[in-house]
Design a protein around this motif. Structure first.
Motif, PDB file in Angstrom:
ATOM      1  N   PHE A 152      31.716  30.712  37.888  1.00  0.00           N
ATOM      2  CA  PHE A 152      32.666  31.584  37.191  1.00  0.00           C
ATOM      3  C   PHE A 152      32.127  33.007  37.050  1.00  0.00           C
ATOM      4  O   PHE A 152      32.882  33.974  37.079  1.00  0.00           O
ATOM      5  N   GLN A 153      30.823  33.114  36.875  1.00  0.00           N
ATOM      6  CA  GLN A 153      30.217  34.432  36.721  1.00  0.00           C
ATOM      7  C   GLN A 153      30.516  35.315  37.927  1.00  0.00           C
ATOM      8  O   GLN A 153      30.693  36.526  37.802  1.00  0.00           O
ATOM      9  N   GLU A 154      30.601  34.702  39.080  1.00  0.00           N
ATOM     10  CA  GLU A 154      30.876  35.458  40.309  1.00  0.00           C
ATOM     11  C   GLU A 154      32.365  35.538  40.611  1.00  0.00           C
ATOM     12  O   GLU A 154      32.883  36.600  40.962  1.00  0.00           O
ATOM     13  N   VAL A 155      33.077  34.429  40.445  1.00  0.00           N
ATOM     14  CA  VAL A 155      34.489  34.371  40.840  1.00  0.00           C
ATOM     15  C   VAL A 155      35.378  35.189  39.910  1.00  0.00           C
ATOM     16  O   VAL A 155      36.279  35.916  40.374  1.00  0.00           O
ATOM     17  N   LEU A 156      35.150  35.116  38.595  1.00  0.00           N
ATOM     18  CA  LEU A 156      36.039  35.762  37.636  1.00  0.00           C
ATOM     19  C   LEU A 156      35.938  37.285  37.644  1.00  0.00           C
ATOM     20  O   LEU A 156      36.741  37.965  37.003  1.00  0.00           O
ATOM     21  N   GLN A 157      34.974  37.812  38.386  1.00  0.00           N
ATOM     22  CA  GLN A 157      34.918  39.266  38.571  1.00  0.00           C
ATOM     23  C   GLN A 157      36.059  39.749  39.475  1.00  0.00           C
ATOM     24  O   GLN A 157      36.383  40.933  39.499  1.00  0.00           O
ATOM     25  N   HIS A 158      36.671  38.811  40.215  1.00  0.00           N
ATOM     26  CA  HIS A 158      37.696  39.164  41.200  1.00  0.00           C
ATOM     27  C   HIS A 158      39.009  38.438  40.909  1.00  0.00           C
ATOM     28  O   HIS A 158      39.782  38.162  41.823  1.00  0.00           O
ATOM     29  N   THR A 159      39.276  38.150  39.629  1.00  0.00           N
ATOM     30  CA  THR A 159      40.450  37.347  39.275  1.00  0.00           C
ATOM     31  C   THR A 159      41.749  37.929  39.811  1.00  0.00           C
ATOM     32  O   THR A 159      42.544  37.223  40.443  1.00  0.00           O
ATOM     33  N   GLU A 160      41.993  39.210  39.578  1.00  0.00           N
ATOM     34  CA  GLU A 160      43.272  39.803  39.969  1.00  0.00           C
ATOM     35  C   GLU A 160      43.455  39.780  41.480  1.00  0.00           C
ATOM     36  O   GLU A 160      44.548  39.497  41.978  1.00  0.00           O
ATOM     37  N   SER A 161      42.402  40.064  42.204  1.00  0.00           N
ATOM     38  CA  SER A 161      42.480  40.036  43.662  1.00  0.00           C
ATOM     39  C   SER A 161      42.710  38.622  44.175  1.00  0.00           C
ATOM     40  O   SER A 161      43.509  38.396  45.091  1.00  0.00           O
ATOM     41  N   LEU A 162      42.060  37.655  43.558  1.00  0.00           N
ATOM     42  CA  LEU A 162      42.159  36.269  44.015  1.00  0.00           C
ATOM     43  C   LEU A 162      43.528  35.658  43.736  1.00  0.00           C
ATOM     44  O   LEU A 162      44.078  34.929  44.560  1.00  0.00           O
ATOM     45  N   LEU A 163      44.098  35.956  42.573  1.00  0.00           N
ATOM     46  CA  LEU A 163      45.371  35.322  42.244  1.00  0.00           C
ATOM     47  C   LEU A 163      46.519  35.835  43.110  1.00  0.00           C
ATOM     48  O   LEU A 163      47.561  35.203  43.211  1.00  0.00           O
ATOM     49  N   LEU A 164      46.312  36.981  43.760  1.00  0.00           N
ATOM     50  CA  LEU A 164      47.313  37.525  44.681  1.00  0.00           C
ATOM     51  C   LEU A 164      47.078  37.082  46.124  1.00  0.00           C
ATOM     52  O   LEU A 164      47.897  37.371  47.006  1.00  0.00           O
ATOM     53  N   ASN A 165      45.980  36.389  46.358  1.00  0.00           N
ATOM     54  CA  ASN A 165      45.610  35.988  47.716  1.00  0.00           C
ATOM     55  C   ASN A 165      46.154  34.598  48.053  1.00  0.00           C
ATOM     56  O   ASN A 165      46.195  33.715  47.198  1.00  0.00           O
TER      57      ASN A 165
END
Length: 424
Positions: free
Chosen positions: A279-292
């Motif tokens: 989560f420490q790594e993934v949640l830094q890119h939440t907005e980008s990921l949820l649109l992917n």
């Protein structure tokens, strides 16, 4: 031999050629069938076949199609008459054979579709002596079998039913080749079976060998299935090795068609402490990921398997943009998942934001947004559910005119009917 049978046999064998491209001698084959001499077939097969570099290989599948094999006793007796052949005295059904009956020809059986199926059945029920005989004969060909369309199933059977000694030999045979095997169309199945059934000490051998090429393996169409199976099969201490090897690349994997599957398996199987690292790594890119198109699945898994704080971090990114994100093909899935697995406070935040008439109308008539509204109605606590239904009710005539609004109109109408009976 009748003309019809000759024609049928020629049709089944005329495409078989030797290693140098020379066709089989059809006259010899035809005469062999006329005389019912399987010894001659054996001679022809040995002389012409290029299927393998050892032993007996029949030049065609005719004998399999007839579901019989000449027995050792028949070979000793020499050619038999057609009448005795038809009575079954010169052949036996494969179902009547044991491993010892085909000793010396196991490799050829393993490389044939029907022979492989026969060996699989026998290995799964054989005693230790029979398995040892078969394993000893096939041991020199483990690598070749593991990447063969039919042979790989034999290696899998030995992994599943072999003795501890045989398992050790198999693991040693593939030492230094587990990565290459994981990328092979058929070899990856062998590695998956190994990850599933081997003792932990041998699983660690595989993981430690793959860890240096883990990214390559994950991003491969065959290798990613191996890593997924490993994640679901190994103890959590080995997951630490995998997670460490992926550190710094988790965002890149999350937006990859194969990598996102591996990330999902990790979130399903790792411990809370291991999740923190991810989560420490993934949640830094939440907005980008949820649109992917791939990354949204990883964020959905964060919401489903993460702790309350992790879920709230995702909802915080959604807040203020619920209406627009709900109309997005991929982000709408994340909003729905938040309504299903989010904490009560987060659900109320989302529902409160869509409970504005302007937002509600846009979402109800949208191909993706209408599903968010339906999910909100299903998951809202009673007071919010009543408010939503009353807000939608005046727009029911409009909803029935839209393809995407009909589902909401039906749901609201049903709820209002129940409400009239006091059954909210």
């Amino acid at each position: 031999m009748s003309a019809m049978l000759q024609a049928d046999f020629r049709k089944k064998t005329d495409y078989h050629t030797s290693k140098d491209g020379t066709p089989y001698n059809m006259e010899e084959l035809t005469r062999a069938l006329d005389e019912d001499s399987f010894d001659m077939l054996s001679t022809i097969g040995t002389r012409h076949s290029a299927v393998s570099n050892r032993g007996l290989v029949f030049p065609c599948n005719w004998w399999w199609n007839q579901d019989f094999l000449s027995s050792p006793q028949t070979r000793a007796q020499g050619p038999s008459s057609p009448s005795s052949s038809s009575s079954g005295s010169s052949s036996r059904l494969l179902s009547d054979l044991d491993l010892e009956d085909v000793q010396g020809q196991l490799f050829e059986f393993a490389m044939d579709q029907h022979g492989s199926r026969f060996l699989q059945q026998r290995i799964s029920t054989a005693d230790d002596l029979e398995k040892q005989m078969a394993f000893k004969e096939l041991r020199p060909y483990l690598r070749e079998l593991s990447t063969h369309v039919f042979g790989n199933y034999i290696v899998q059977k030995f992994l599943e039913y072999g003795t501890s000694e045989q398992l050790g030999v198999i693991v040693q045979s593939f030492r230094g080749r587990w990565n290459k095997l994981s990328l092979d169309l058929y070899g990856c199945r062998v590695v998956q079976k190994a990850a599933e059934v081997l003792p932990d000490i041998y699983k660690s051998v595989i993981v430690n060998e793959l860890v240096g090429r883990m990214i390559e393996c994950i991003m491969h169409q065959n290798g990613n299935h191996v890593v997924q199976r490993i994640i679901t099969s190994v103890p959590q201490k080995l997951l630490n090795i995998i997670i460490k090897s992926l550190t710094g690349d988790m965002y890149m994997l999350s937006i990859h068609p194969f990598g996102c599957r591996v990330m999902q398996r990790l979130l399903e199987n790792c411990s809370k402490e291991q999740m923190k690292v991810i989560f420490q790594e993934v949640l830094q890119h939440t907005e980008s990921l949820l649109l992917n198109e791939y990354g949204n699945y990883v964020i959905q898994h964060v919401i489903e398997y993460g702790g309350g704080l992790d879920k709230s971090k995702v909802v915080a990114v959604l807040t203020g943009k619920i209406c627009s994100l709900s109309q997005h093909k991929f982000a709408s899935n994340v909003v729905e998942k938040s309504l299903t697995f989010g904490c009560d406070a987060d659900k109320k935040t989302i529902i409160a934001e869509i409970s504005h008439e302007s937002a509600l109308l846009k979402m109800m008539t949208n191909r993706y947004g209408n599903y968010v509204i339906q999910k909100a109605i299903d998951t809202a606590e009673l007071r919010q559910k009543q408010a939503l239904v009353l807000l939608i009710h005046p727009h029911l005539p409009l909803m029935r005119r839209y393809t995407y609004g009909k589902h909401i109109a039906y749901k609201v109408k049903s709820l209002l009917s129940r409400a009239s009976l006091g059954q909210w």
